[in-house]
Design an enzyme around this catalytic site. Structure first.
Site, PDB file in Angstrom:
ATOM      1  N   ASP A 187       2.788  -0.697  12.076  1.00 36.52           N
ATOM      2  CA  ASP A 187       2.732  -2.036  12.674  1.00 36.52           C
ATOM      3  C   ASP A 187       3.985  -2.859  12.400  1.00 36.52           C
ATOM      4  O   ASP A 187       3.925  -4.087  12.319  1.00 36.52           O
ATOM      5  CB  ASP A 187       1.492  -2.778  12.165  1.00 36.52           C
ATOM      6  CG  ASP A 187       1.487  -2.910  10.644  1.00 36.52           C
ATOM      7  OD1 ASP A 187       2.346  -2.281   9.986  1.00 36.52           O
ATOM      8  OD2 ASP A 187       0.636  -3.635  10.108  1.00 36.52           O
TER       9      ASP A 187
ATOM     10  N   ASP B  89       0.205   2.170   8.907  1.00 37.48           N
ATOM     11  CA  ASP B  89      -0.303   1.366  10.022  1.00 37.48           C
ATOM     12  C   ASP B  89       0.614   1.353  11.239  1.00 37.48           C
ATOM     13  O   ASP B  89       0.189   1.003  12.336  1.00 37.48           O
ATOM     14  CB  ASP B  89      -0.542  -0.071   9.546  1.00 37.48           C
ATOM     15  CG  ASP B  89      -1.494  -0.137   8.363  1.00 37.48           C
ATOM     16  OD1 ASP B  89      -2.475   0.629   8.369  1.00 37.48           O
ATOM     17  OD2 ASP B  89      -1.251  -0.924   7.440  1.00 37.48           O
TER      18      ASP B  89
ATOM     19  N   ARG C 173      -4.919  -2.105   9.687  1.00 38.47           N
ATOM     20  CA  ARG C 173      -4.860  -3.572   9.510  1.00 38.47           C
ATOM     21  C   ARG C 173      -5.138  -4.269  10.852  1.00 38.47           C
ATOM     22  O   ARG C 173      -6.138  -3.934  11.485  1.00 38.47           O
ATOM     23  CB  ARG C 173      -3.501  -3.973   8.930  1.00 38.47           C
ATOM     24  CG  ARG C 173      -3.344  -3.434   7.467  1.00 38.47           C
ATOM     25  CD  ARG C 173      -2.360  -4.254   6.691  1.00 38.47           C
ATOM     26  NE  ARG C 173      -1.116  -4.411   7.458  1.00 38.47           N
ATOM     27  CZ  ARG C 173      -0.155  -5.263   7.154  1.00 38.47           C
ATOM     28  NH1 ARG C 173      -0.265  -6.039   6.105  1.00 38.47           N
ATOM     29  NH2 ARG C 173       0.941  -5.331   7.874  1.00 38.47           N
TER      30      ARG C 173
ATOM     31  N   ARG D 131       0.751  -5.211  -5.976  1.00 44.20           N
ATOM     32  CA  ARG D 131       1.009  -6.477  -5.311  1.00 44.20           C
ATOM     33  C   ARG D 131       1.354  -7.463  -6.425  1.00 44.20           C
ATOM     34  O   ARG D 131       0.782  -7.423  -7.499  1.00 44.20           O
ATOM     35  CB  ARG D 131      -0.211  -6.948  -4.521  1.00 44.20           C
ATOM     36  CG  ARG D 131      -0.811  -5.833  -3.664  1.00 44.20           C
ATOM     37  CD  ARG D 131      -1.413  -6.256  -2.360  1.00 44.20           C
ATOM     38  NE  ARG D 131      -1.893  -5.078  -1.647  1.00 44.20           N
ATOM     39  CZ  ARG D 131      -1.362  -4.621  -0.502  1.00 44.20           C
ATOM     40  NH1 ARG D 131      -0.359  -5.243   0.070  1.00 44.20           N
ATOM     41  NH2 ARG D 131      -1.833  -3.532   0.074  1.00 44.20           N
ATOM     42  N   SER D 132       2.322  -8.345  -6.184  1.00 42.95           N
ATOM     43  CA  SER D 132       2.783  -9.225  -7.264  1.00 42.95           C
ATOM     44  C   SER D 132       2.624 -10.692  -6.883  1.00 42.95           C
ATOM     45  O   SER D 132       3.334 -11.203  -6.024  1.00 42.95           O
ATOM     46  CB  SER D 132       4.253  -8.915  -7.582  1.00 42.95           C
ATOM     47  OG  SER D 132       4.755  -9.851  -8.508  1.00 42.95           O
TER      48      SER D 132
ATOM     49  N   ASP E 112       5.607  -4.795   5.993  1.00 46.04           N
ATOM     50  CA  ASP E 112       6.322  -6.035   6.325  1.00 46.04           C
ATOM     51  C   ASP E 112       6.205  -7.085   5.223  1.00 46.04           C
ATOM     52  O   ASP E 112       7.137  -7.875   5.013  1.00 46.04           O
ATOM     53  CB  ASP E 112       5.896  -6.580   7.701  1.00 46.04           C
ATOM     54  CG  ASP E 112       4.459  -7.019   7.742  1.00 46.04           C
ATOM     55  OD1 ASP E 112       3.699  -6.658   6.810  1.00 46.04           O
ATOM     56  OD2 ASP E 112       4.086  -7.731   8.683  1.00 46.04           O
ATOM     57  N   GLY E 113       5.116  -7.092   4.491  1.00 47.97           N
ATOM     58  CA  GLY E 113       5.020  -8.015   3.358  1.00 47.97           C
ATOM     59  C   GLY E 113       6.104  -7.728   2.326  1.00 47.97           C
ATOM     60  O   GLY E 113       6.730  -8.645   1.785  1.00 47.97           O
TER      61      GLY E 113
ATOM     62  N   THR F 211       4.406   2.679   5.678  1.00 57.72           N
ATOM     63  CA  THR F 211       3.012   2.242   5.828  1.00 57.72           C
ATOM     64  C   THR F 211       2.346   3.151   6.837  1.00 57.72           C
ATOM     65  O   THR F 211       2.990   3.630   7.768  1.00 57.72           O
ATOM     66  CB  THR F 211       2.891   0.776   6.311  1.00 57.72           C
ATOM     67  OG1 THR F 211       1.593   0.579   6.869  1.00 57.72           O
ATOM     68  CG2 THR F 211       3.908   0.449   7.395  1.00 57.72           C
TER      69      THR F 211
ATOM     70  N   GLN G  15      -6.957   8.208   4.078  1.00 61.15           N
ATOM     71  CA  GLN G  15      -5.891   8.138   5.084  1.00 61.15           C
ATOM     72  C   GLN G  15      -4.514   7.835   4.477  1.00 61.15           C
ATOM     73  O   GLN G  15      -3.495   8.028   5.121  1.00 61.15           O
ATOM     74  CB  GLN G  15      -6.234   7.060   6.125  1.00 61.15           C
ATOM     75  CG  GLN G  15      -7.466   7.377   6.930  1.00 61.15           C
ATOM     76  CD  GLN G  15      -7.993   6.169   7.693  1.00 61.15           C
ATOM     77  OE1 GLN G  15      -7.572   5.911   8.824  1.00 61.15           O
ATOM     78  NE2 GLN G  15      -8.896   5.430   7.081  1.00 61.15           N
TER      79      GLN G  15
ATOM     80  N   ARG H 246     -25.511  13.451  18.549  1.00 62.63           N
ATOM     81  CA  ARG H 246     -25.478  12.118  17.984  1.00 62.63           C
ATOM     82  C   ARG H 246     -24.304  11.275  18.467  1.00 62.63           C
ATOM     83  O   ARG H 246     -23.312  11.796  18.968  1.00 62.63           O
ATOM     84  CB  ARG H 246     -25.392  12.198  16.462  1.00 62.63           C
ATOM     85  CG  ARG H 246     -26.735  12.410  15.825  1.00 62.63           C
ATOM     86  CD  ARG H 246     -26.577  12.513  14.329  1.00 62.63           C
ATOM     87  NE  ARG H 246     -27.897  12.792  13.734  1.00 62.63           N
ATOM     88  CZ  ARG H 246     -28.063  13.298  12.522  1.00 62.63           C
ATOM     89  NH1 ARG H 246     -27.017  13.581  11.784  1.00 62.63           N
ATOM     90  NH2 ARG H 246     -29.277  13.511  12.054  1.00 62.63           N
TER      91      ARG H 246
ATOM     92  N   GLY I 133       0.828  -1.199   0.000  1.00 65.01           N
ATOM     93  CA  GLY I 133       0.000   0.000   0.000  1.00 65.01           C
ATOM     94  C   GLY I 133       0.865   1.252   0.000  1.00 65.01           C
ATOM     95  O   GLY I 133       1.942   1.261   0.591  1.00 65.01           O
TER      96      GLY I 133
ATOM     97  N   THR J  43     -24.305  14.519  25.579  1.00 64.77           N
ATOM     98  CA  THR J  43     -25.343  14.424  24.554  1.00 64.77           C
ATOM     99  C   THR J  43     -24.808  13.826  23.256  1.00 64.77           C
ATOM    100  O   THR J  43     -25.559  13.429  22.394  1.00 64.77           O
ATOM    101  CB  THR J  43     -25.941  15.807  24.248  1.00 64.77           C
ATOM    102  OG1 THR J  43     -24.867  16.682  23.861  1.00 64.77           O
ATOM    103  CG2 THR J  43     -26.653  16.374  25.455  1.00 64.77           C
TER     104      THR J  43
ATOM    105  N   MET K 258      -8.139   3.032   9.577  1.00 67.72           N
ATOM    106  CA  MET K 258      -7.310   1.918   9.105  1.00 67.72           C
ATOM    107  C   MET K 258      -6.376   1.427  10.205  1.00 67.72           C
ATOM    108  O   MET K 258      -6.473   1.838  11.354  1.00 67.72           O
ATOM    109  CB  MET K 258      -6.537   2.346   7.872  1.00 67.72           C
ATOM    110  CG  MET K 258      -7.411   2.427   6.619  1.00 67.72           C
ATOM    111  SD  MET K 258      -6.419   2.778   5.154  1.00 67.72           S
ATOM    112  CE  MET K 258      -7.542   2.262   3.848  1.00 67.72           C
TER     113      MET K 258
END
Lengths: 319, 319, 319, 319
Positions: free
Chosen positions: C129, C127, C171, C72-73, C103-104, C125, C251, C162, C11, C214, C169
């Site tokens: 992570d 993330d 992962r 991605r491959s 990490d991938g 990334t 994001q 509300r 990504g 509220t 995001m």
């Protein structure tokens, strides 16, 4: 401990409100009352205190400036000022005081500490020039604000093949200038920590033109000289015409960045928790990713060095 | 008509790239070739033209500045400049020229029109000081940029109980200052179109303090005087200490707003379509919500008045 | 070492272009040639390489996305994929490869390392992570982007009384959710690292309403469940009507923050300098404020823990 | 006339606070008292009114949402609701009511007008779907917010060679989608006013791929169908994989743009001034650059057409 007070002092910085909120809510969460003094030490001397409640700090976390306002206080600097302040704090039944501000504000708090009043300091300034912490509240936001401005100037600089000087804040330190210089890919960064000769800068500009650079950006820390002065020197020494921009007070305003809102929240909570645990005369710092509480005097007794690796980056990456 | 050219001239403004894209793609869509001349009339005289294709204007619609760059050209202003430019255009087999810029740029194009070369003008300037159109490309973006800056300054002004002067661009017109003044809720707006006395301003400030206003914001059009000069006068006449900020060139940069990106797209398309329909020597305007194509000379022969209702709003809404 | 290659994989994240620029210019500064492969490992297998020069990375430091594109491959994941990639790199006379991604992407590079090809990894990334670094490139920007969105939602939430769920995001990690939750002063933060029961959340909401709240904001990490699923559970279990917003791919976009642009610049330079010094199979990390170069396998062999102190802050500060 | 009331109703939109401020300060400037009713007609029926003073609307001009909050009221829609509201207004000694909201809110106000209570309407909605005005308060801001989001998505779309669908608000109208589509240079814009066939869209996508377009952006008005539904149809009919983003409520939030802050200020002042001059049952509009006050019923009796020229621009400029 039953009641604490909080005030903001010195120049304002983005995230001060998030710190006020964190101090207030952590104190209430732990069973304490909170008083906010308006206009820094000046308001403390005037007895201008208001109760802070859960809801009085609602919705302020991302608001710029400081809801408590801030001021510089001549009266507090006088020898008798600290005793008057002490008396006021007692009058309000305050057990400890949290001061949010720069090193000048910390020195003031230290005087209260020296006569026995419990104090804690939270570093809030866009200049990042306080030892004892890697980051002060507001620095990251100011970097982003200045970066956005520099990016807009670059549009014009590259459209007109021009040389721009951008003067950024930082008092006598170059942290803000260096960060923004690297982040914006500026060609030159001038900071007080690294002496420079106008002849060398002109030589570099000449060499860059030879290699085909049609426009350049100089990020100038206010601690070196004014943008106007640098423009004069560039004209006199090298015949260069530079456009100047002084970013000024916009660097102090705006909503805090995510980094600053989180930092302010963590520091505010830590200040209160550490006071409850019995610590006195400390500042809250963020060092190596962790919250720490060194003696408040660290702020002025040590000195944060500029990152030398980053100074080299400017040269290497703007080829 | 087989081939048209486009150039940007004068000061850059946000949305110029969107206009370049619209001119290029509309022309290609309608079967024409497009040449872009770099650095305005200067590049035209130098023969610095490049073919513009569908893909060479891809991804630029929201980019600040101008990919064709811009410059002021002394050579073109000389009597023989226009003939040299004419010769260059013929050399490149250009059938019509689209000029994106302010009224100075239009006057240049008009000289080409007068010796028989087909031209069209697209008003691109942040000053909004061109008659024949309600909006120039870049004005709306500059208003938003200045507004954001003023909002940041207000954080500091209200935290410190200060008086701020913000100098905005606009050349000899007050459109930008007035728009930003109303949008930011500024207490005072000074524009070249409305004479003012320093004594009256001091009187207003004194009265506002009496009513409890602790901070105020003055939006000053650069066409009145410099912020430094106004600060001096306020000090000398009324004893007021004001902080000054000169927004400067950041007002020219940045991605165009939605309004400007749409306006530039519509104007760019209209310029090409009107040329194909046989119109000559016109400017594209946006009047009462519609695209119009008055004679280019409208730009300097008429004068856009400042909105008097809005000047009154400043007083009424900042009570 | 004479020639290195760089690619972006997985990504995209804000700051990837700043890293590409830093890798390229540092390499050239130190006398190396640079090839950029487009579309990650897929483009490497296709031999889709282009020379990167000083000027081809000019003006990209603050541009979102990646000029090299990413993909991605499936082919590269097959056993023979790594040998084909090795052959391609040799064909191009590449001495070392810098991979910018998550990490991938690092696991892919590690396979090249295992068959003897010099590689370095730069963590890019949103993330955050990846073990071995406190910050990945893009995380800080994504926090700011999400924070701005949450702030806008809060305007509406408080105007309408509300309950809002905002899915961010991350992962399978909660770093982004937790950071944004604290920064925005959200009432509740749900992350995969901390199990929760829907009954407890409903109980908290009930209690908050009793105290007069509220409107409330729940920040939900995508790794917990979808916003739609949470809304159903809240309705079924507690009868609450929640509005949902899924921030999604916004994001990943936008100009990098100052923090990320500096981080990417430092990491890019460090990757090249460490390769020249002879390091192999490492990743660049930023730990305790310093650039480090642990083995690339650190990324997946260790695990970054969530900050427990910050989880407590959410409860304490949203009283 | 001695006392007027103001309320906000329906969905909130950026600039509503600027309108509240303008109504309040203009009224005070002209010698009237002002009551603000909270939560729209619901709060009016509940008698939830508060006095608005000069200072209670200070500092709100650029704040998102509405300080008076808003709600939808079933009770007011019932036949007896209007009489109860009338009674409440009399109880508070209110001489006229200013309603800020969309056409549903205007219809409610019209019922009060019909039983003899003086009302004025200010069009506040991001949808721009109200006849009688060229612009509603909040539309310009929502365009800028959506444009920024689309620009961020484009970073990712172009990095990954992807097809994106972005669903924007607008209720049953396509104004927002069309404006954002042109401003962002989107390849396709789908609006309720122009019927489309999924086969034609697939054909266009196929043709675009042939010409080398690797990524595309579809701006979809919510009034056509949901983004999920369109993605399904694209997959079923043409085999296309699209990523979807639903911008959602972030489009309603944020500080108003300069355009909206000025528009709201002018409209708020005009509403009060026209009431004082004796007008009744009118709405404030902005038509051809001028403030006008047509009958309130214009809002639903006429229909604003979509700009056909702009629909054509999308095709022409995205070649």
């Amino acid at each position: 401990m039953k009641r604490i007070a909080v005030l903001t002092s010195g120049g304002d910085s983005p995230g001060m409100n998030a710190a006020i909120r964190a101090v207030t809510r952590t104190a209430i969460y732990r069973g304490l009352d909170v008083i906010g003094f308006r206009r820094g030490y000046e308001g403390l001397l005037d007895g201008d205190g208001i109760p802070l409640t859960k809801s009085s700090v609602g919705g302020i976390i991302l608001r710029g400036g400081t809801i408590l306002r801030t001021a510089r206080s001549e009266r507090f600097r006088r020898p008798e000022g600290v005793n008057e302040a002490y008396a006021r704090l007692k009058e309000y039944d305050i057990d400890a005081l949290v001061v949010i501000g720069g090193d000048g504000s910390f020195r003031g708090a230290w005087r209260l500490h020296e006569i026995g009043f419990p104090v804690a300091g939270i570093p809030g300034t866009i200049d990042n020039d306080i030892a004892g912490t890697d980051y002060t509240i507001g620095f990251d936001t100011a970097c982003n604000t200045a970066l956005e401005a520099v990016q807009k100037l670059r549009d014009t600089a590259s459209s007109h093949d021009r040389l721009f000087i951008v003067e950024v804040m930082g008092r006598s330190a170059g942290f803000l200038a260096l960060e923004v210089g690297v982040a914006s890919g500026a060609e030159y960064v001038l900071v007080p920590e690294v002496p420079f000769k106008i002849e060398d800068l002109c030589e570099k500009l000449r060499y860059a033109r030879q290699r085909g650079k049609t426009h350049s950006m100089i990020i100038l820390a206010e601690g070196v000289m004014s943008a106007g002065e640098l423009a004069s020197q560039l004209k006199d020494t090298g015949g260069y015409e530079a456009r100047i921009t002084v970013l000024g007070h916009i660097q102090r305003g705006g909503a805090p960045s995510s980094f600053d809102a989180v930092l302010a929240s963590r520091m505010g909570a830590a200040a209160v928790n550490s006071l409850i645990e019995g610590q006195r005369g400390f500042m809250v710092g963020y060092v190596n990713g962790k919250i720490v509480t060194p003696p408040m005097s660290t702020a002025w007794e040590e000195k944060r060095p500029l990152n030398a690796e980053m100074m080299e980056l400017v040269d290497c990456l703007s080829i």
